[in-house]
Write a protein that holds these residues in place. Sequence first.
Motif, mmCIF file in Angstrom:
data_model
loop_
_atom_site.group_PDB
_atom_site.id
_atom_site.type_symbol
_atom_site.label_atom_id
_atom_site.label_comp_id
_atom_site.label_asym_id
_atom_site.label_seq_id
_atom_site.Cartn_x
_atom_site.Cartn_y
_atom_site.Cartn_z
ATOM 1 N N ASP A 51 8.481 -28.526 40.309
ATOM 2 C CA ASP A 51 8.615 -28.795 41.639
ATOM 3 C C ASP A 51 7.353 -29.396 42.074
ATOM 4 O O ASP A 51 7.300 -30.060 43.210
ATOM 5 C CB ASP A 51 9.063 -27.502 42.368
ATOM 6 N N THR A 52 6.245 -28.930 41.636
ATOM 7 C CA THR A 52 4.782 -29.208 41.915
ATOM 8 C C THR A 52 4.709 -31.122 41.603
ATOM 9 O O THR A 52 4.298 -31.581 42.470
ATOM 10 C CB THR A 52 3.679 -28.864 40.934
ATOM 11 N N LEU A 53 5.317 -31.403 40.305
ATOM 12 C CA LEU A 53 5.186 -32.804 39.972
ATOM 13 C C LEU A 53 5.989 -33.649 41.103
ATOM 14 O O LEU A 53 5.668 -34.662 41.519
ATOM 15 C CB LEU A 53 5.769 -33.091 38.835
ATOM 16 N N LEU A 54 7.151 -33.048 41.621
ATOM 17 C CA LEU A 54 8.057 -33.586 42.313
ATOM 18 C C LEU A 54 7.470 -33.885 43.747
ATOM 19 O O LEU A 54 7.389 -34.913 44.391
ATOM 20 C CB LEU A 54 9.539 -32.983 42.632
ATOM 21 N N ARG A 55 6.724 -32.791 44.180
ATOM 22 C CA ARG A 55 6.004 -32.848 45.395
ATOM 23 C C ARG A 55 4.871 -33.824 45.346
ATOM 24 O O ARG A 55 4.373 -34.621 46.568
ATOM 25 C CB ARG A 55 5.658 -31.513 45.888
ATOM 26 N N VAL A 56 4.101 -33.922 44.544
ATOM 27 C CA VAL A 56 3.161 -34.921 44.196
ATOM 28 C C VAL A 56 3.424 -36.319 44.226
ATOM 29 O O VAL A 56 2.864 -37.258 44.801
ATOM 30 C CB VAL A 56 2.174 -34.541 42.902
ATOM 31 N N ALA A 57 4.485 -36.525 43.720
ATOM 32 C CA ALA A 57 5.295 -37.937 43.801
ATOM 33 C C ALA A 57 5.707 -38.185 44.868
ATOM 34 O O ALA A 57 5.742 -39.520 45.027
ATOM 35 C CB ALA A 57 6.456 -37.966 42.532
ATOM 36 N N ALA A 58 6.044 -37.235 45.838
ATOM 37 C CA ALA A 58 6.313 -37.716 47.097
ATOM 38 C C ALA A 58 5.237 -37.717 48.298
ATOM 39 O O ALA A 58 5.492 -37.936 49.326
ATOM 40 C CB ALA A 58 7.363 -36.446 47.592
ATOM 41 N N GLY A 59 4.005 -37.673 47.651
ATOM 42 C CA GLY A 59 2.681 -37.695 48.658
ATOM 43 C C GLY A 59 2.061 -36.347 48.771
ATOM 44 O O GLY A 59 0.859 -36.474 49.475
ATOM 45 N N ALA A 60 2.515 -35.269 48.269
ATOM 46 C CA ALA A 60 1.660 -34.190 48.771
ATOM 47 C C ALA A 60 0.576 -33.928 47.813
ATOM 48 O O ALA A 60 0.160 -34.512 46.905
ATOM 49 C CB ALA A 60 2.580 -32.986 48.313
ATOM 50 N N ARG A 61 -0.737 -33.611 48.690
ATOM 51 C CA ARG A 61 -1.888 -33.231 47.994
ATOM 52 C C ARG A 61 -2.235 -32.061 47.549
ATOM 53 O O ARG A 61 -2.523 -31.061 48.435
ATOM 54 C CB ARG A 61 -3.084 -33.881 49.013
ATOM 55 N N LEU A 62 -2.076 -31.953 46.378
ATOM 56 C CA LEU A 62 -1.997 -30.362 45.628
ATOM 57 C C LEU A 62 -2.931 -30.454 44.740
ATOM 58 O O LEU A 62 -3.557 -31.378 44.085
ATOM 59 C CB LEU A 62 -0.609 -30.122 44.970
ATOM 60 N N ARG A 63 -3.637 -29.034 44.518
ATOM 61 C CA ARG A 63 -4.629 -29.024 43.596
ATOM 62 C C ARG A 63 -3.887 -27.770 42.528
ATOM 63 O O ARG A 63 -3.102 -27.065 42.960
ATOM 64 C CB ARG A 63 -5.841 -28.354 43.978
ATOM 65 N N ALA A 64 -4.433 -27.759 41.276
ATOM 66 C CA ALA A 64 -3.774 -26.787 40.608
ATOM 67 C C ALA A 64 -4.810 -26.185 39.570
ATOM 68 O O ALA A 64 -5.690 -26.932 39.164
ATOM 69 C CB ALA A 64 -2.557 -27.286 39.602
ATOM 70 N N CYS A 65 -4.815 -24.953 39.056
ATOM 71 C CA CYS A 65 -5.399 -23.954 38.211
ATOM 72 C C CYS A 65 -4.214 -23.456 37.192
ATOM 73 O O CYS A 65 -3.446 -23.004 37.705
ATOM 74 C CB CYS A 65 -6.120 -23.121 38.862
ATOM 75 N N ALA A 66 -4.498 -23.506 36.061
ATOM 76 C CA ALA A 66 -3.720 -22.866 34.828
ATOM 77 C C ALA A 66 -4.485 -22.159 34.085
ATOM 78 O O ALA A 66 -5.473 -22.308 33.615
ATOM 79 C CB ALA A 66 -2.742 -24.090 34.374
ATOM 80 N N GLY A 67 -3.725 -21.071 33.475
ATOM 81 C CA GLY A 67 -4.425 -20.262 32.424
ATOM 82 C C GLY A 67 -4.527 -21.374 31.080
ATOM 83 O O GLY A 67 -3.696 -22.064 30.909
ATOM 84 N N ARG A 68 -5.300 -21.060 30.328
ATOM 85 C CA ARG A 68 -5.563 -21.743 28.965
ATOM 86 C C ARG A 68 -4.546 -21.721 28.103
ATOM 87 O O ARG A 68 -4.176 -22.866 27.615
ATOM 88 C CB ARG A 68 -6.638 -21.253 28.442
ATOM 89 N N ASP A 69 -3.775 -20.690 28.090
ATOM 90 C CA ASP A 69 -2.548 -20.770 27.185
ATOM 91 C C ASP A 69 -1.103 -21.124 28.044
ATOM 92 O O ASP A 69 -0.021 -20.970 27.730
ATOM 93 C CB ASP A 69 -2.470 -19.440 26.829
ATOM 94 N N GLN A 70 -1.511 -21.530 29.255
ATOM 95 C CA GLN A 70 -0.366 -22.039 30.131
ATOM 96 C C GLN A 70 0.648 -21.083 30.660
ATOM 97 O O GLN A 70 1.590 -21.233 30.869
ATOM 98 C CB GLN A 70 0.283 -23.259 29.486
ATOM 99 N N SER A 71 -0.035 -19.769 30.500
ATOM 100 C CA SER A 71 1.077 -18.626 30.835
ATOM 101 C C SER A 71 1.249 -18.481 32.133
ATOM 102 O O SER A 71 2.191 -17.594 32.573
ATOM 103 C CB SER A 71 0.611 -17.254 29.959
ATOM 104 N N TRP A 72 0.262 -19.028 33.230
ATOM 105 C CA TRP A 72 0.447 -18.882 34.679
ATOM 106 C C TRP A 72 -0.189 -20.122 35.145
ATOM 107 O O TRP A 72 -0.794 -21.132 34.471
ATOM 108 C CB TRP A 72 -0.498 -17.603 34.838
ATOM 109 N N LEU A 73 0.287 -20.536 36.510
ATOM 110 C CA LEU A 73 -0.133 -21.571 37.040
ATOM 111 C C LEU A 73 -0.290 -21.380 38.484
ATOM 112 O O LEU A 73 0.615 -20.437 39.164
ATOM 113 C CB LEU A 73 1.083 -22.617 37.031
ATOM 114 N N VAL A 74 -1.318 -21.749 39.215
ATOM 115 C CA VAL A 74 -1.424 -21.556 40.677
ATOM 116 C C VAL A 74 -1.672 -22.936 41.425
ATOM 117 O O VAL A 74 -2.369 -23.720 40.832
ATOM 118 C CB VAL A 74 -2.707 -20.585 41.023
#
Length: 136
Positions: A35-58
């Motif tokens: 859903d983050t990728l869909l929103r960015v493609a629609a023009g949303a300005r989002l920022r993200a931080c993820a765990g090194r092992d990709q086990s979490w996403l903010v």
Amino acid sequence: MSTPPLPLRWHRRATPLDAAAVAASGTVVAGLRTDTLLRVAAGARLRACAGRDQSWLVVLGDQVDLPWADGAVYLGWDGGVLVPTLAEPSPCADLLREPLRRHSDPQAGLIALLPGLVLAGPLPREPLDPARLGST
């Protein structure tokens, strides 16, 4: 990702915080990423931080732009810490910020505290690059 260093109690917040981020861990990460990728493609300005092992996403952004995923938790700022918008930790977030930072990552600019979980990483400053979301 780690467990909190102190025993915490959570209470329902009298007034919900404004949502500034949304967090997911485990199997919920894939839905939030989509859903983050869909929103960015629609023009949303989002920022993200993820765990090194990709086990979490903010994902951070304006409340109206934040993505959604079943099982994700909306977070708001409280004392420099992201906490669930409907829950309040005890002791308060102001008192927890530095112990949480020292416990999880002394260099972390982003600390998210959820029941049973602390997420810490660099505070993202640049808009999300969709090509890098998998390695964020």
